[in-house]
Design an enzyme around this catalytic site. Structure first.
Site, PDB file in Angstrom:
ATOM      1  N   ARG A  79      31.612  18.753   2.402  1.00 55.90           N
ATOM      2  CA  ARG A  79      31.675  18.577   3.849  1.00 55.90           C
ATOM      3  C   ARG A  79      30.397  18.981   4.591  1.00 55.90           C
ATOM      4  NH1 ARG A  79      36.580  17.799   5.902  1.00 55.90           N
ATOM      5  NH2 ARG A  79      36.215  19.037   7.777  1.00 55.90           N
ATOM      6  N   ASP A 114       0.848  -1.199   0.000  1.00 56.14           N
ATOM      7  CA  ASP A 114       0.000   0.000   0.000  1.00 56.14           C
ATOM      8  C   ASP A 114       0.882   1.247   0.000  1.00 56.14           C
ATOM      9  OD1 ASP A 114      -1.775   2.041   0.403  1.00 56.14           O
ATOM     10  OD2 ASP A 114      -2.451   1.388   2.383  1.00 56.14           O
ATOM     11  N   GLU A 163      31.412   9.334   4.759  1.00 57.73           N
ATOM     12  CA  GLU A 163      32.036   9.286   6.087  1.00 57.73           C
ATOM     13  C   GLU A 163      30.968   9.595   7.146  1.00 57.73           C
ATOM     14  OE1 GLU A 163      35.351  11.976   6.149  1.00 57.73           O
ATOM     15  OE2 GLU A 163      36.244  11.147   4.329  1.00 57.73           O
ATOM     16  N   GLU A 180      28.879   9.853  10.557  1.00 60.77           N
ATOM     17  CA  GLU A 180      29.115   9.927  11.997  1.00 60.77           C
ATOM     18  C   GLU A 180      27.802   9.693  12.733  1.00 60.77           C
ATOM     19  OE1 GLU A 180      32.704  13.261  11.622  1.00 60.77           O
ATOM     20  OE2 GLU A 180      30.685  13.875  12.228  1.00 60.77           O
ATOM     21  N   GLU A 195      35.009   9.981  17.388  1.00 60.25           N
ATOM     22  CA  GLU A 195      35.076  11.319  16.805  1.00 60.25           C
ATOM     23  C   GLU A 195      35.354  12.360  17.892  1.00 60.25           C
ATOM     24  OE1 GLU A 195      35.147  13.557  14.576  1.00 60.25           O
ATOM     25  OE2 GLU A 195      35.445  12.224  12.876  1.00 60.25           O
ATOM     26  N   ARG A 199      40.332  22.896   5.821  1.00 59.63           N
ATOM     27  CA  ARG A 199      39.065  22.208   6.028  1.00 59.63           C
ATOM     28  C   ARG A 199      37.906  23.137   6.385  1.00 59.63           C
ATOM     29  NH1 ARG A 199      39.945  16.431   7.168  1.00 59.63           N
ATOM     30  NH2 ARG A 199      42.150  15.994   6.823  1.00 59.63           N
ATOM     31  N   GLU A 216      35.541  16.528  -1.885  1.00 56.02           N
ATOM     32  CA  GLU A 216      34.857  16.169  -0.642  1.00 56.02           C
ATOM     33  C   GLU A 216      33.895  17.290  -0.266  1.00 56.02           C
ATOM     34  OE1 GLU A 216      36.091  14.839   3.892  1.00 56.02           O
ATOM     35  OE2 GLU A 216      37.152  16.511   2.957  1.00 56.02           O
ATOM     36  N   GLU A 234      32.715   7.437  14.133  1.00 60.07           N
ATOM     37  CA  GLU A 234      32.717   7.475  12.671  1.00 60.07           C
ATOM     38  C   GLU A 234      33.236   6.147  12.146  1.00 60.07           C
ATOM     39  OE1 GLU A 234      35.291   9.621   9.143  1.00 60.07           O
ATOM     40  OE2 GLU A 234      34.428  10.942  10.666  1.00 60.07           O
ATOM     41  N   HIS A 274      30.464  13.539   5.449  1.00 61.79           N
ATOM     42  CA  HIS A 274      31.230  14.063   4.316  1.00 61.79           C
ATOM     43  C   HIS A 274      31.111  13.109   3.138  1.00 61.79           C
ATOM     44  CE1 HIS A 274      34.072  16.115   7.467  1.00 61.79           C
ATOM     45  NE2 HIS A 274      32.851  16.637   7.445  1.00 61.79           N
TER      46      HIS A 274
END
Length: 446
Positions: free
Chosen positions: A337, A55, A134, A136, A191, A318, A335, A198, A247
């Protein structure tokens, strides 16, 4: 994970040899929640013949009650017997695509939608969109009634080991279960925040990566409960400490190899990589609602907790939204983030891919890289460097999404409209709530 496409007869044989008693037919709704229809193996032939119905009106973002009958078509390459036991017999899962009664892929199925966007990518000359996630998560203690509390299971921090990290045994068991299921786990560690973990697993092509993320979440939650712990992928369950991200490392491949690598290019990145990056940045604000899809996501996206809030890129630091990790050759990748684990992986990957393909189609060139800490810049410096902010709440993110025809194309009409409607309702509900913070701030003062 190495994928094998089984034949129907091989599946029938596996049911016998593995003593499977129940089939868990998994699919994903609009919000990214895993749904499943569990049937006894007596229904196996019906499943293999694409005749198993459910359904659809009971699933978020699917269909109205008058058009509720839908079919589940199994993707036999996702067949997997769960390694943990069951008192009523072993359970196998297979991920399904949702079809309408007239035999067409249902446009409101996020997995079908990702398949459509991947086909578009292949038509553009690429063989795969590789994703290395990645994710977490937090582990909380449960009370005597089996309900989650906000009590952390440890006081550990980044890369801590036992005895500080009491979640280590749980995390180790999660890794072992994943490896039994065919995952190639590349890293598993504590982490930054207490109670936060992670686990990274090897990249896969877009569809398999999205399937893996959903399977991973199921395994984490299942094993955590065996330890009396509750695993949550909520982006920011506690204030004052880092939230959970997911990430996304990504690259495009052709028959010749990694399309983002050029030994002679600037930073050894190809023109394709720069244009994909340009598209990702150009649509970054507009895809934020998809990759950060809930009210709570924006409690993570604030300065001071390592989460990106500025639209920029870098090969060396970063703080920007997109980082170019140092590895080259076949490992050349971008990447993103900002993504958090509340995101529906099928929608998130489709949005990222469509943004990048738009950059390639239109030759979008990114601004210069920003190789210093953006958090230390003032607003004037950010303006000078053409650095804009991500939306700061779900309302603004939804408005940005609504304005972007490329993102509409990424989700397709059905999912796009359903998603916008759901997010507006979520924001309206949040606006009407009165929080403890408001009472603490204003009740006595006024």
């Amino acid at each position: 994970m190495a994928k094998k496409t089984y034949t129907k007869d091989e599946i029938r044989e596996l049911v016998k040899t593995e003593h499977v008693e129940f089939l868990r037919l998994m699919f994903t709704d609009l919000m990214g929640s895993i749904k499943n229809v569990e049937v006894p193996t007596s229904q196996l032939d019906k499943l293999l013949d694409n005749k198993l119905m459910f359904d659809g009106s009971s699933i978020d973002g699917f269909v109205r009650i008058e058009e509720s009958d839908m079919y589940l078509h199994p993707d036999l390459s996702t067949w997997m017997v769960f390694p943990w036991g069951s008192e009523h017999g072993r359970v196998a899962r297979v991920i399904c695509e949702v079809y309408t009664t007239d035999g067409k892929p249902f446009e409101g199925d996020p997995r079908n939608n990702l398949i459509r966007v991947v086909d578009e990518m292949k038509a553009a000359g690429f063989t795969s969109f590789n994703i290395g996630p990645e994710p977490e998560f937090f582990l909380f203690k449960m009370d005597e009634n089996g309900e989650p509390t906000l009590k952390l299971n440890d006081k550990g921090s980044y890369f801590d080991l036992a005895p500080m990290d009491l979640g280590e045994n749980c995390r180790r068991d999660i890794v072992l279960e994943l490896e039994k299921m065919g995952f190639e786990v590349e890293a598993a560690h504590h982490e930054v925040a207490p109670g936060q973990h992670e686990i990274d697993f090897k990249y896969a092509d877009a569809l398999e990566a999205a399937d893996n993320i959903q399977t991973f979440k199921l395994v984490v939650k299942t094993i955590a409960r065996k330890y009396g712990l509750f695993a949550t992928f909520m982006p920011k369950p506690l204030e004052g400490i880092n939230g959970s991200g997911m990430h996304m490392n990504m690259s495009l491949s052709t028959a010749k190899g990694n399309a983002f690598y050029d030994a002679d290019g600037e930073l050894q990145l190809s023109e394709t990589a720069y244009h994909f990056l340009g598209g990702l940045l150009a649509h970054a604000r507009n895809l934020t609602a998809v990759v950060n899809p809930i009210v709570n996501s924006y409690k993570r996206l604030v300065p001071g907790f390592e989460a990106p809030v500025y639209v920029a890129w870098s090969g060396s630091n970063r703080s920007p939204l997109v980082r170019v990790p140092s590895a080259r050759g076949n490992s050349t990748r971008l990447e993103l983030r900002s993504v958090d684990p509340a995101a529906n992986p099928y929608l998130a990957i489709a949005a990222m891919l469509e943004a990048g393909l738009d950059g390639i189609r239109n030759g979008i060139t990114p601004n210069d890289s920003v190789d210093r800490n953006i958090y230390s810049m003032d607003e004037k410096e950010r303006d000078t460097n053409h650095i804009s902010n991500l939306p700061d709440n779900l309302h603004n993110a939804t408005k940005a999404l609504q304005s972007d025809p490329v993102m509409k194309a990424a989700l397709g009409d059905h999912l796009f409209q359903s998603f916008i409607e759901a997010k507006k309702l979520e924001w309206a509900s949040y606006r009407q709530s009165v929080t403890k913070w408001e009472r603490d701030q204003y009740l006595e003062q006024y």
